[in-house]
Write a protein that holds these residues in place. Sequence first.
Motif, PDB file in Angstrom:
ATOM      1  N   UNK A   1      -3.019  -0.428   9.352  1.00  0.00           N
ATOM      2  CA  UNK A   1      -2.337  -1.157   8.276  1.00  0.00           C
ATOM      3  C   UNK A   1      -0.939  -0.605   7.985  1.00  0.00           C
ATOM      4  N   UNK A   2      -0.647   0.597   8.441  1.00  0.00           N
ATOM      5  CA  UNK A   2       0.580   1.294   8.054  1.00  0.00           C
ATOM      6  C   UNK A   2       1.870   0.534   8.373  1.00  0.00           C
ATOM      7  N   UNK A   3       2.025  -0.071   9.558  1.00  0.00           N
ATOM      8  CA  UNK A   3       3.295  -0.755   9.841  1.00  0.00           C
ATOM      9  C   UNK A   3       3.619  -1.864   8.841  1.00  0.00           C
ATOM     10  N   UNK A   4       2.619  -2.674   8.479  1.00  0.00           N
ATOM     11  CA  UNK A   4       2.858  -3.740   7.510  1.00  0.00           C
ATOM     12  C   UNK A   4       3.003  -3.171   6.113  1.00  0.00           C
ATOM     13  N   UNK A   5       2.152  -2.204   5.749  1.00  0.00           N
ATOM     14  CA  UNK A   5       2.230  -1.615   4.410  1.00  0.00           C
ATOM     15  C   UNK A   5       3.596  -0.990   4.154  1.00  0.00           C
ATOM     16  N   UNK A   6       4.196  -0.409   5.174  1.00  0.00           N
ATOM     17  CA  UNK A   6       5.521   0.214   5.015  1.00  0.00           C
ATOM     18  C   UNK A   6       6.575  -0.803   4.598  1.00  0.00           C
ATOM     19  N   UNK A   7       6.332  -2.077   4.894  1.00  0.00           N
ATOM     20  CA  UNK A   7       7.287  -3.132   4.539  1.00  0.00           C
ATOM     21  C   UNK A   7       6.844  -3.935   3.320  1.00  0.00           C
ATOM     22  N   UNK A   8       5.790  -3.480   2.636  1.00  0.00           N
ATOM     23  CA  UNK A   8       5.242  -4.281   1.549  1.00  0.00           C
ATOM     24  C   UNK A   8       4.962  -3.486   0.272  1.00  0.00           C
ATOM     25  N   UNK A   9       5.615  -2.377   0.082  1.00  0.00           N
ATOM     26  CA  UNK A   9       5.330  -1.552  -1.098  1.00  0.00           C
ATOM     27  C   UNK A   9       6.441  -1.573  -2.143  1.00  0.00           C
ATOM     28  N   UNK A  10       7.392  -2.468  -1.984  1.00  0.00           N
ATOM     29  CA  UNK A  10       8.482  -2.547  -2.955  1.00  0.00           C
ATOM     30  C   UNK A  10       8.050  -2.978  -4.338  1.00  0.00           C
ATOM     31  N   UNK A  11       6.857  -3.594  -4.462  1.00  0.00           N
ATOM     32  CA  UNK A  11       6.383  -4.045  -5.774  1.00  0.00           C
ATOM     33  C   UNK A  11       6.208  -2.891  -6.756  1.00  0.00           C
ATOM     34  N   UNK A  12       5.996  -1.684  -6.225  1.00  0.00           N
ATOM     35  CA  UNK A  12       5.832  -0.530  -7.115  1.00  0.00           C
ATOM     36  C   UNK A  12       7.091  -0.244  -7.916  1.00  0.00           C
TER      37      UNK A  12
END
Length: 551
Positions: A50-61
């Motif tokens: 999951x890491x490659x996609x998660x790295x591009x999807x954590x800006x919501x924090x």
Amino acid sequence: MTSVVTAGGISVTIRGAVVDEGETVLDRLVSDGVPGSLASRRAKLWGPDAAPLAARRLGWLDLPETSRSLRDRLAGLSVEARAAGLDRIVLAASGGAALAAEAMCRTAGAELIVLDTTDPHEVSGVLAGDLARTLVVVVGESVEADALHRVFGRAFAEAGLGGADLARRFVVVAEEGSGLARAAGEAGHPLVPAEPDVDGRFGALGARSLVAAALAGVDVDALLDEASGLAAALRQPYDNPALALGAALGSSALGVRDKLVIADHGSGLAGLAGWAEQLVAGAMGKDGRGLLPVVVESVDAPGFELAGDLRRVILGRRPDEPGAGREAGVSVAGPLGAQFLLWEYAVAVACRVIGVNPFDAPDVRESRESTAALLRSEEGAAPTVVRRPPELVEGAVEVHAPEDALGGARTLAEALETLVADVPDGGYLAVLAYLDRSGDAAAAGLRPLLARLGGTARRHPAPVTFGWGPRYLHAAGQYHKGGPPNGAFLQITGAVTDDVPVPGRPYSLGELQLAQAFGDLRVLRSLGRPAVRLHLRDRAEGLAQLAAALA
């Protein structure tokens, strides 16, 4: 036993067995350093795959702070809209962005018309309104948003608008460099860049939701302030209500309670339950795992008191308030901005607990591809959908089902009883209505009627969910295909009496809507899910018939 965790304006109350189950998971999350890792945006929290996609999807924090950079842009757009007399705001979007904006406006009492539909009756009703005052916000490149963009462009042109006047009737929210952003530039539409590291599901506090809400008159700074009040607590191992809620959700999904019944009880946050539903189902429902949210009308509604494999959540009840619903497993209270951040964090944590990637939606793609295949045509001809004769016709209602699926039912009432009785043990029934949310609003009343029928037709009543199509495709649709294989499905389509062509496309809205319904139905049946389609030859008459049959 009761546990209350309060911070940043949010209060999460956990009662009964949920406390023991959740505390075990909570201790493990703390010992694994999850609060600090998530706050530091460590993409490997959900595993290496999951890491490659998660790295591009954590800006919501970071959105409670980074979204403040939108302030001047939103203020400028609002001033320009008011100066041009454009105070009727229409949002053409899909998924979490549409649902978050709708919740913001309903809670604030601001008028926003949300169109995340392809139903031609619903769209025609909006087109019949005052176009002279209408501004359309287009978010993303979904097939719904694209079709609506084209339909409104033609409507404005037919009303005599052109050039700069036509261009300013749209505001586009899209990632810079995307096809939609380029098209907006060519057409002269104002563009608000969408965050590239945030998606619609986890982006309630980002541009995709805030632009339409701000234009409708919502105080987005206040929402961001509410979320910022909670943000500081998210690094804490304890006194962290989002971590506690995530542990409760995750422990439920790991155990036998894989349904989450959500009821609002005086929260004042209209639309929050629907937004939370798409987040929980879409992020957690995959790889045969997940937690199915079941949104009910109130704590007194049929289905709320079901026991067994359900976890109950009350929105709006504080721990010291007496009254109905006090025995619910989890109660959540707090302002809307903080609730958005709370649920996003909690669901991300729960996905870590059950071992799924919160940011992908592999099974949504299947229905989208099935729809595209049905829409594919040769030499620009309109798409055709093969319609088989119904198994049963009664009045205005046709019943379409696989052979022998109705068990010899001879009436509509018997067919419905058979469907409810055939829900797998530990499963659920999903009602999927491809109808007009406004003109066919009575369809939503079928959920409690079916839930009540389930209490008499089954030894163990099954939860009943309700979703408008195609809205649910971006929400619970992921769970329907990717979650535990224990669902049964009742799809409802309706006759189209006033279709709407889609400019530049070889199909109308009615044809697109039917292709979406058939595409999803085809995928569900290919997975072996029991699925029956009801077609209403006359929508009002058919809905009245269904209500009578269930009553």
